[in-house]
Design a protein around this motif. Structure first.
Motif, short mmCIF file in Angstrom:
data_model
loop_
_atom_site.label_atom_id
_atom_site.label_comp_id
_atom_site.label_asym_id
_atom_site.label_seq_id
_atom_site.Cartn_x
_atom_site.Cartn_y
_atom_site.Cartn_z
N ALA A 71 -11.24 -31.47 -25.50
CA ALA A 71 -10.08 -31.61 -24.62
C ALA A 71 -8.81 -31.88 -25.43
CB ALA A 71 -10.32 -32.73 -23.61
N ALA A 72 -8.92 -32.74 -26.43
CA ALA A 72 -7.75 -33.06 -27.27
C ALA A 72 -7.28 -31.83 -28.03
CB ALA A 72 -8.11 -34.19 -28.23
N LYS A 73 -8.21 -31.10 -28.59
CA LYS A 73 -7.87 -29.94 -29.42
C LYS A 73 -7.16 -28.87 -28.59
CE LYS A 73 -8.25 -27.86 -33.47
NZ LYS A 73 -7.62 -28.41 -34.70
N THR A 74 -7.67 -28.61 -27.39
CA THR A 74 -7.07 -27.56 -26.56
C THR A 74 -5.73 -28.00 -25.97
OG1 THR A 74 -8.36 -28.31 -24.64
CG2 THR A 74 -9.29 -26.52 -25.98
N ARG A 75 -5.43 -29.29 -26.03
CA ARG A 75 -4.12 -29.77 -25.58
C ARG A 75 -3.12 -29.87 -26.73
NH1 ARG A 75 -7.84 -31.04 -22.12
NH2 ARG A 75 -7.45 -31.77 -19.99
N GLY A 76 -3.53 -29.39 -27.89
CA GLY A 76 -2.63 -29.37 -29.04
C GLY A 76 -2.46 -30.70 -29.73
N VAL A 300 -21.75 -26.02 -24.40
CA VAL A 300 -20.97 -27.16 -23.91
C VAL A 300 -19.49 -26.80 -23.75
CG1 VAL A 300 -20.37 -28.32 -26.10
CG2 VAL A 300 -20.89 -29.67 -24.08
N VAL A 301 -18.98 -25.90 -24.58
CA VAL A 301 -17.61 -25.42 -24.38
C VAL A 301 -17.52 -24.68 -23.04
CG1 VAL A 301 -15.88 -23.75 -25.19
CG2 VAL A 301 -16.96 -25.31 -26.82
N GLY A 302 -18.55 -23.90 -22.73
CA GLY A 302 -18.58 -23.22 -21.43
C GLY A 302 -18.59 -24.20 -20.27
N TYR A 303 -19.38 -25.26 -20.39
CA TYR A 303 -19.40 -26.29 -19.35
C TYR A 303 -18.01 -26.93 -19.19
CZ TYR A 303 -24.57 -26.32 -19.30
OH TYR A 303 -25.89 -25.99 -19.17
N ALA A 304 -17.37 -27.23 -20.32
CA ALA A 304 -16.05 -27.86 -20.27
C ALA A 304 -15.04 -26.97 -19.55
CB ALA A 304 -15.57 -28.18 -21.68
N HIS A 305 -15.14 -25.67 -19.78
CA HIS A 305 -14.24 -24.73 -19.11
C HIS A 305 -14.56 -24.62 -17.62
CE1 HIS A 305 -12.86 -20.54 -18.06
NE2 HIS A 305 -11.75 -21.10 -18.52
N GLU A 306 -15.84 -24.51 -17.30
CA GLU A 306 -16.25 -24.40 -15.89
C GLU A 306 -15.85 -25.63 -15.09
OE1 GLU A 306 -20.43 -23.86 -16.22
OE2 GLU A 306 -20.26 -21.86 -17.14
N GLN A 307 -15.87 -26.78 -15.73
CA GLN A 307 -15.59 -28.03 -15.02
C GLN A 307 -14.11 -28.44 -15.08
OE1 GLN A 307 -18.46 -31.08 -16.23
NE2 GLN A 307 -20.03 -29.51 -16.46
N GLY A 308 -13.28 -27.59 -15.67
CA GLY A 308 -11.85 -27.84 -15.66
C GLY A 308 -11.34 -28.83 -16.69
N LEU A 309 -12.17 -29.16 -17.68
CA LEU A 309 -11.70 -30.04 -18.74
C LEU A 309 -10.75 -29.31 -19.68
CD1 LEU A 309 -14.22 -31.57 -17.64
CD2 LEU A 309 -14.64 -32.34 -19.97
N ILE A 310 -10.96 -27.99 -19.83
CA ILE A 310 -10.11 -27.16 -20.68
C ILE A 310 -9.77 -25.90 -19.91
CG2 ILE A 310 -10.97 -28.06 -22.87
CD1 ILE A 310 -12.88 -25.72 -23.06
N ASP A 311 -8.66 -25.25 -20.29
CA ASP A 311 -8.20 -24.08 -19.52
C ASP A 311 -8.64 -22.75 -20.13
OD1 ASP A 311 -6.60 -23.95 -21.76
OD2 ASP A 311 -4.71 -24.32 -20.70
N ARG A 312 -9.37 -22.81 -21.24
CA ARG A 312 -9.89 -21.58 -21.84
C ARG A 312 -11.12 -21.93 -22.68
NH1 ARG A 312 -8.21 -20.93 -27.33
NH2 ARG A 312 -6.84 -22.65 -27.97
N LYS A 313 -11.96 -20.94 -22.91
CA LYS A 313 -13.12 -21.15 -23.77
C LYS A 313 -12.67 -21.02 -25.23
CE LYS A 313 -16.77 -19.57 -20.64
NZ LYS A 313 -17.90 -18.62 -20.46
N VAL A 314 -12.48 -22.14 -25.85
CA VAL A 314 -11.95 -22.15 -27.21
C VAL A 314 -13.06 -21.75 -28.20
CG1 VAL A 314 -12.42 -24.63 -27.41
CG2 VAL A 314 -10.77 -23.56 -28.94
N PRO A 315 -12.79 -20.83 -29.13
CA PRO A 315 -13.81 -20.44 -30.11
C PRO A 315 -14.12 -21.57 -31.08
CG PRO A 315 -11.72 -19.37 -30.60
CD PRO A 315 -11.54 -20.06 -29.29
#
Length: 335
Positions: A71-76, A300-315
């Motif tokens: 979550a922190a990483k995808t928020r910059g 787990v990245v997929g779960y984070a995206h599906e559950q709205g923790l992140i707005d994209r599936k980060v590689p």
């Protein structure tokens, strides 16, 4: 400064992590990362360590929640990570229920009140993902009650019913009192330890569920990663690889030591060790991004995206620093 002092000086870094057997050799100084002098801090609980690293930036390197880091990483936010996974755990045994709630199977959770320590915690991210993908329980079909604030600022997505509890309320006590029907928790809760009859597990034979899940998917869930402040990497780009190598060596020493049943006060320890090898292989705590680790992290990245923790599936290449040093390089290939 004399020439001898200049060439032998090491950079000083603080490392905050759990007091694990697989880091003992680092903590006791039997393994020393090349060029680095570590001050190792192990006397704090996980939630405190994660907060102090992600919110306050207090440590140079820290074992940190995987979900909060993503979550922190995808928020910059200014963090990087090394693919060292000091904490893994199967999670089927950490769904607790009030025994008077009538919850007997996963789908009974639909429409219920369920507590969490905090919504972003990695254990509950995995559990929500498992409940949805394996048992057909949509995460938005539940009313969630969170006790703690989050390691990273989080705005619930539309349709997610998430309630923040006041300071004077505890999810464990609410479960005991029947104010919530179930609780997803990263640790064994006190009522279970005390064998309080008001609280039980959703999966009575959780080990069987976990083994079946592992055999079906190959996943041994990763909970924590090794975070590092990016300015250290910018200043000393060799540090991540040297730390990665040191953690691997510490783990190798620990695994070799733990093969000896004499050091553990358990009657059937060796049998448990052999069972683990049969199910999980010789190195269940493997580091790096190869093989099953890649599948586990992408899940787990997929779960984070599906559950709205992140707005994209980060590689994964964005999440983790490259600690490779080329094919067939290193001491074991030296002639």
């Amino acid at each position: 400064m004399r020439w001898e002092e200049r060439v032998t000086k090491k950079i000083e870094l603080t490392l905050a992590c759990g007091d694990y057997e697989i880091v003992r050799a680092l903590k006791e100084g039997d393994v020393r990362p090349d060029g680095i002098d570590l001050t190792i801090l192990t006397e704090m609980d996980s939630t405190t360590r994660h907060w102090r690293f992600l919110r306050n930036g207090e440590f140079d390197v820290a074992e940190v929640s995987l979900s909060s880091y993503i979550a922190a990483k995808t928020r910059g936010l200014p963090f990087a990570a090394i693919p060292v996974f000091l904490h893994r755990r199967f999670r089927h045994g950490f769904i607790f229920t009030n025994t008077q709630s009538g919850i007997r199977e996963p789908k009974d959770l639909i429409g219920r009140k369920v507590g969490v320590k905090s919504y972003l915690v990695t254990a509950t991210l995995w559990l929500r993902g498992l409940l949805e993908s394996e048992y057909g329980v949509p995460h938005k079909s539940i009313d969630w009650y969170a006790e703690l604030d989050e390691d990273v600022d989080f705005t619930p997505p539309e349709g997610l019913r998430l309630h923040r509890l006041p300071d004077n309320q505890s999810v464990e006590q609410m479960l005991l009192d029947g104010e919530i029907d179930a609780l997803l928790h990263p640790d064994l809760i006190e009522p279970i330890v005390r064998r309080d009859p008001r609280v039980g597990r959703l999966f009575a034979d959780y080990k069987r569920e976990e083994i079946a899940y592992c055999k079906r998917t190959g996943i041994f869930p990763i909970m924590h990663v090794l975070g590092i402040r990016p300015e250290i990497v910018e200043r000393h780009p060799w540090v991540p690889i040297n730390l990665f190598q040191a953690f691997n060596e510490a783990k190798r020493i620990a695994m070799r030591r733990m093969e000896n049943p004499r050091i553990v006060p358990l009657a059937w320890y060796r049998e448990a060790w052999e069972e683990q090898q049969e199910i999980l292989g010789d190195d269940p705590w493997a580091y790096g991004l190869d093989g099953q680790n890649r599948k586990t992290l992408e899940t787990v990245v997929g779960y984070a995206h599906e559950q709205g923790l992140i707005d994209r599936k980060v590689p994964l290449s964005e999440l983790f620093l490259d600690v490779s040093q080329g094919r067939k390089r290193g001491d074991k290939h030296r002639v």
